[in-house]
Design a protein around this motif. Sequence first.
Motif, PDB file in Angstrom:
ATOM      1  N   VAL A  57      66.940  26.678  15.573  1.00 56.27           N
ATOM      2  CA  VAL A  57      65.610  26.727  14.983  1.00 56.27           C
ATOM      3  C   VAL A  57      64.589  26.311  16.032  1.00 56.27           C
ATOM      4  O   VAL A  57      64.714  25.245  16.654  1.00 56.27           O
ATOM      5  N   SER A  60      59.284  25.893  12.526  1.00 56.75           N
ATOM      6  CA  SER A  60      59.368  25.719  11.075  1.00 56.75           C
ATOM      7  C   SER A  60      58.197  26.428  10.426  1.00 56.75           C
ATOM      8  O   SER A  60      57.256  26.851  11.096  1.00 56.75           O
ATOM      9  N   ASN A 112      62.888  24.036   7.978  1.00 57.63           N
ATOM     10  CA  ASN A 112      63.514  23.998   9.291  1.00 57.63           C
ATOM     11  C   ASN A 112      64.900  24.621   9.279  1.00 57.63           C
ATOM     12  O   ASN A 112      65.561  24.669  10.312  1.00 57.63           O
ATOM     13  N   LYS A 146      54.350  26.590  11.074  1.00 59.89           N
ATOM     14  CA  LYS A 146      53.775  25.262  10.926  1.00 59.89           C
ATOM     15  C   LYS A 146      52.335  25.204  11.404  1.00 59.89           C
ATOM     16  O   LYS A 146      51.530  24.415  10.901  1.00 59.89           O
TER      17      LYS A 146
END
Length: 426
Positions: A57, A60, A112, A146
């Motif tokens: 990842v 996010s 996430n 994000k």
Amino acid sequence: MKNKVLILSILMFCTFATAFAADYKLVTDRKTNEYKRGEVFTLDLILIPSKDNKGNVIDSHNGMQLTIQDSNLLELQDVRVEKTNWEATRNGGSAIVNVNKANINKPNTYVNSDEKIATLVLKVKDDAPYKQNYSVLVRNVVISNKNFVSQAVADRGIMVSIIANNIKLEAKIKEANAYVEANYTPNTYSIFKTKLQEAVAVNLNKLATTEELTAALDNLQAAINGLKAYNKNLERLLLDYENLIKKDYILETFTPLELKVEAVKLVLAKPNATVEELATLEKELVALYANLRVDKTSLQFSITEAEKIDKTKYTEESAKIFTDALNSAKDILAKVSAAPLEVKNATSKLNKAIDALALKPAPVDPIKPQPPVPDKPNKPDKPVVKPKPINPNDSQIVNTGDLALVIAIAALIYVGIANVVIEIKS
């Protein structure tokens, strides 16, 4: 130099694309793709964060927006938020699911990892057209990271087959199958049964039109509304009541039953009395019948009088009949559920036994034995003198001795008569 700039630009684009490769997927709660008209189902909305080529990842996300395609088939009824600190806004067939701005800096707010953020509640419209293996898309999807950078992603869809069965009709058929024939009058149940069979036939026809489905549903509902409740046991209890004689029972136990019977008659006169109402009334009547007590005043009086009788004065046979009748009467007196006829019979039997008591015969004094009378000795019989036959030709004169005897007898008779005359005169 130009080539170097071009290569750098491509690398920068690829890096950006790789860094913001967000995605999502839909998971349905259905194991089959056949959806009935009116049926409600759900789709889990799972957000997949940006990952690098190795699956790590790298970014996010804080929200996404979407639209349900084919509004003539499906209706977006609700969006249930599953992710903490997120919220949903729905507008017709579209929805926005994102972080609540008041919680934007709280931990665990952003996605996430692959995570379910919401559940979409969808309904197949009642008038949805018949379709086989049709793809319904969730489209116009935009995902924000994000940093509130948005990216459009590919549409996702689910495969559906819209069949003619109407969920409302199917539910009504299921409800109708629970109705018990014994609970309704024969005439109204017969009409209901016919409409139920018609509804089942329409529901099984995958090519049935909306009008046919609606008509079947309306007709079945009308037949249900027309059902008239019936309770066989309740009717029997009312008939039993008509055969009761009020004076046979204790008033305090008969009056509540009398009032409840009148209430039952009022309910039965209502066109919309329910099965539940009649069942409740049946239980109440049964309880009142169980509490009903026969008036045993006459029986008690007869028993009291019978117990005063001295059985030793009466014959063994009549005393036994009396005792049996008295014992039977006492049993009926003690029996809580004794019927009026039992009480009447026991009273009558005891009274007859009392009347039939027979006194023992009076005792006879014993006779004293008398001494035997001695037999007298037999005297010898005197000789019988046979008279001489008279000869008509014999002319002998009577003897003097015979004449004297005759005169003596005559004199005695004369004296006797004279004495009688003298006594009469005096």
